[in-house]
Design a protein around this motif. Structure first.
Motif, PDB file in Angstrom:
ATOM      1  N   LYS A  29       0.854  -1.218  -0.079  1.00 43.93           N
ATOM      2  CA  LYS A  29       0.067   0.099  -0.087  1.00 43.93           C
ATOM      3  C   LYS A  29       0.934   1.312  -0.066  1.00 43.93           C
ATOM      4  N   THR A  30       0.900   1.949  -1.086  1.00 45.25           N
ATOM      5  CA  THR A  30       1.876   2.938  -1.256  1.00 45.25           C
ATOM      6  C   THR A  30       1.117   4.434  -0.562  1.00 45.25           C
ATOM      7  N   LEU A  31       1.855   5.322  -0.669  1.00 45.56           N
ATOM      8  CA  LEU A  31       1.466   6.534  -0.080  1.00 45.56           C
ATOM      9  C   LEU A  31       0.598   7.312  -1.151  1.00 45.56           C
ATOM     10  N   TYR A  32      -0.189   7.648  -0.995  1.00 48.80           N
ATOM     11  CA  TYR A  32      -1.038   8.544  -1.864  1.00 48.80           C
ATOM     12  C   TYR A  32      -1.391  10.109  -1.173  1.00 48.80           C
ATOM     13  N   PRO A  33      -1.113  10.921  -1.992  1.00 48.38           N
ATOM     14  CA  PRO A  33      -1.386  12.549  -1.803  1.00 48.38           C
ATOM     15  C   PRO A  33      -2.862  12.529  -1.367  1.00 48.38           C
ATOM     16  N   LEU A  34      -2.833  13.355  -0.122  1.00 46.95           N
ATOM     17  CA  LEU A  34      -4.358  13.706   0.183  1.00 46.95           C
ATOM     18  C   LEU A  34      -5.092  14.628  -0.690  1.00 46.95           C
ATOM     19  N   PRO A  35      -6.192  14.814  -0.751  1.00 45.35           N
ATOM     20  CA  PRO A  35      -6.722  16.005  -1.934  1.00 45.35           C
ATOM     21  C   PRO A  35      -6.648  17.351  -1.344  1.00 45.35           C
ATOM     22  N   GLY A  71      -1.371  19.979  21.183  1.00 45.32           N
ATOM     23  CA  GLY A  71      -1.964  19.206  20.404  1.00 45.32           C
ATOM     24  C   GLY A  71      -2.121  19.962  18.887  1.00 45.32           C
ATOM     25  N   TRP A  72      -2.000  21.232  19.028  1.00 44.15           N
ATOM     26  CA  TRP A  72      -1.928  22.145  17.823  1.00 44.15           C
ATOM     27  C   TRP A  72      -0.529  21.738  17.030  1.00 44.15           C
ATOM     28  N   TRP A  73       0.587  21.938  17.813  1.00 41.52           N
ATOM     29  CA  TRP A  73       1.931  21.514  17.147  1.00 41.52           C
ATOM     30  C   TRP A  73       2.093  20.283  16.571  1.00 41.52           C
ATOM     31  N   VAL A  74       1.262  19.238  17.246  1.00 42.50           N
ATOM     32  CA  VAL A  74       1.275  17.733  16.814  1.00 42.50           C
ATOM     33  C   VAL A  74       0.752  17.662  15.472  1.00 42.50           C
ATOM     34  N   TRP A  75      -0.501  18.143  15.484  1.00 47.15           N
ATOM     35  CA  TRP A  75      -1.084  17.895  14.267  1.00 47.15           C
ATOM     36  C   TRP A  75      -0.625  18.945  12.979  1.00 47.15           C
ATOM     37  N   PHE A  76      -0.346  19.909  13.178  1.00 47.50           N
ATOM     38  CA  PHE A  76       0.395  20.955  12.255  1.00 47.50           C
ATOM     39  C   PHE A  76       1.451  20.117  11.913  1.00 47.50           C
ATOM     40  N   SER A  77       2.538  19.702  12.857  1.00 42.98           N
ATOM     41  CA  SER A  77       3.775  18.910  12.025  1.00 42.98           C
ATOM     42  C   SER A  77       3.419  17.577  11.265  1.00 42.98           C
ATOM     43  N   GLN A  78       2.318  16.844  11.765  1.00 49.30           N
ATOM     44  CA  GLN A  78       2.010  15.622  11.160  1.00 49.30           C
ATOM     45  C   GLN A  78       1.268  15.910   9.431  1.00 49.30           C
ATOM     46  N   VAL A  79       0.646  16.969   9.429  1.00 49.54           N
ATOM     47  CA  VAL A  79      -0.059  17.411   8.318  1.00 49.54           C
ATOM     48  C   VAL A  79       0.795  17.794   7.055  1.00 49.54           C
ATOM     49  N   VAL A  80       1.922  18.827   7.609  1.00 48.30           N
ATOM     50  CA  VAL A  80       2.983  19.225   6.771  1.00 48.30           C
ATOM     51  C   VAL A  80       3.915  18.405   6.458  1.00 48.30           C
ATOM     52  N   ALA A  81       4.300  17.327   7.363  1.00 50.33           N
ATOM     53  CA  ALA A  81       5.185  16.127   6.993  1.00 50.33           C
ATOM     54  C   ALA A  81       4.597  15.249   6.038  1.00 50.33           C
ATOM     55  N   TYR A  82       3.328  14.715   6.308  1.00 47.92           N
ATOM     56  CA  TYR A  82       2.562  14.077   5.231  1.00 47.92           C
ATOM     57  C   TYR A  82       2.564  14.664   3.920  1.00 47.92           C
ATOM     58  N   GLY A  83       2.028  15.778   3.970  1.00 51.84           N
ATOM     59  CA  GLY A  83       1.847  16.444   2.843  1.00 51.84           C
ATOM     60  C   GLY A  83       3.123  16.411   1.908  1.00 51.84           C
ATOM     61  N   LEU A  84       4.113  16.867   2.382  1.00 50.84           N
ATOM     62  CA  LEU A  84       5.592  16.969   1.713  1.00 50.84           C
ATOM     63  C   LEU A  84       6.013  15.591   1.636  1.00 50.84           C
ATOM     64  N   ILE A  85       5.842  14.604   2.099  1.00 55.11           N
ATOM     65  CA  ILE A  85       6.417  13.188   1.791  1.00 55.11           C
ATOM     66  C   ILE A  85       5.552  12.625   0.625  1.00 55.11           C
ATOM     67  N   SER A  86       4.097  12.664   0.751  1.00 49.42           N
ATOM     68  CA  SER A  86       3.340  12.226  -0.372  1.00 49.42           C
ATOM     69  C   SER A  86       3.332  12.969  -1.709  1.00 49.42           C
ATOM     70  N   ALA A  87       3.784  14.202  -1.656  1.00 53.83           N
ATOM     71  CA  ALA A  87       3.890  14.831  -2.868  1.00 53.83           C
ATOM     72  C   ALA A  87       5.212  14.715  -3.594  1.00 53.83           C
ATOM     73  N   TRP A  88       6.356  14.418  -2.678  1.00 51.61           N
ATOM     74  CA  TRP A  88       7.635  14.029  -3.040  1.00 51.61           C
ATOM     75  C   TRP A  88       7.597  12.653  -3.893  1.00 51.61           C
ATOM     76  N   LEU A  89       6.887  11.551  -3.109  1.00 50.77           N
ATOM     77  CA  LEU A  89       6.827  10.475  -3.450  1.00 50.77           C
ATOM     78  C   LEU A  89       5.886  10.136  -4.923  1.00 50.77           C
ATOM     79  N   ALA A  90       4.827  11.071  -5.044  1.00 45.90           N
ATOM     80  CA  ALA A  90       4.140  11.029  -6.274  1.00 45.90           C
ATOM     81  C   ALA A  90       4.845  11.594  -7.426  1.00 45.90           C
ATOM     82  N   LYS A  91       5.825  12.678  -7.450  1.00 47.31           N
ATOM     83  CA  LYS A  91       6.517  12.968  -8.391  1.00 47.31           C
ATOM     84  C   LYS A  91       7.705  11.709  -8.656  1.00 47.31           C
ATOM     85  N   GLU A  92       8.081  11.171  -7.705  1.00 49.10           N
ATOM     86  CA  GLU A  92       8.990  10.026  -8.073  1.00 49.10           C
ATOM     87  C   GLU A  92       8.267   9.075  -8.767  1.00 49.10           C
TER      88      GLU A  92
END
Length: 242
Positions: A19-25, A221-242
């Motif tokens: 199951k690969t990582l897909y970018p969120l909408p 809680g704010w910093w945890v969710w902020f960091s998780q959303v940003v990190a997943y967005g960057l990782i999934s976007a990079w893998l989608a390009k690869e």
């Protein structure tokens, strides 16, 4: 003459499901940006003069003895400060191992995002000049407290108390949202709800002991969710390009 099976004959080939990582909408990140900005404004308003924090903390402080009666409570320390944290850490480790064994990048990413959320809060906490309630003058300590956006006074004390590090151990469970959002969205959002409940509950246990103000946990809680959303967005976007 031996016939070589065609490459398209999938029935003769070993099946490995990864199951690969897909970018969120894109709209998901738009909603999250709006929610995060709104919460940041709300938390900033609540932290502006620490009125709410001191009302809540004052309920657990005994002015007559100048101490927090539950500061060294063995049961609260065992169940909230130790056991609850160990359970969430074990959940992250189990998720990571399961993802590695089953070759599922989503589970691995979910576990790493859990660790990232707690790490970000830990780093911010380590450089903070805000001291814990039990260190402040008004609660029997020697440090001087100050509102969130004010300059740190010379007698700010030991610091390292903002955001709430213990609460982040509960909030980090929200990272499992990214492991299940595509196949099981209800389960994914359940992990977000569970993370919020655990973070607030574990954080409030620390408030009862005098270890944190309530707003410290909200910002965790704010910093945890902020960091998780940003990190997943960057990782999934990079893998989608690869």
């Amino acid at each position: 003459m031996t016939q070589i099976p065609a490459a398209s004959d999938s029935s003769r080939l070993p099946s490995i499901q990864v199951k690969t990582l897909y970018p969120l909408p894109t709209r998901f990140y738009g909603y999250q940006l709006f929610i995060l900005v709104a919460l940041a404004l709300l938390f900033s308003w609540l932290s502006r003069d620490e009125t709410l924090d001191r009302i809540i903390t004052g309920y657990w402080y005994d002015a007559a003895t100048q101490r927090f009666p539950l500061q060294h409570n063995a049961l609260l320390d065992l169940l909230n400060h130790r056991l609850a944290k160990y359970i969430t850490i074990a959940l992250a480790v189990m998720t990571l191992l399961c993802g590695l064994v089953r070759r599922q990048p989503r589970l691995v990413t979910g576990a790493l995002l859990m660790a990232l959320g707690a790490l970000v809060v830990g780093v911010l906490k380590s450089i903070s000049h805000h001291s814990c309630p039990w260190d402040l003058v008004e609660y029997g300590g020697h440090a001087v407290g100050y509102p969130l956006f004010s300059a740190a006074p010379a007698q700010s004390g030991p610091g390292r108390c903002f955001p709430g590090g213990h609460a982040s151990s509960g909030f980090m469970v929200m990272g499992l949202f990214f492991a299940f959002w595509r196949d099981r969205p209800r389960l994914a959002w359940s992990f977000v709800a569970l993370g919020v409940v655990l973070g607030l509950a574990m954080g409030y246990g620390q408030v009862m002991r005098g270890a944190h103000f309530f707003s410290h946990n909200l910002w965790a809680g704010w910093w945890v969710w902020f960091s998780q959303v940003v990190a997943y967005g960057l990782i999934s976007a990079w893998l989608a390009k690869e």
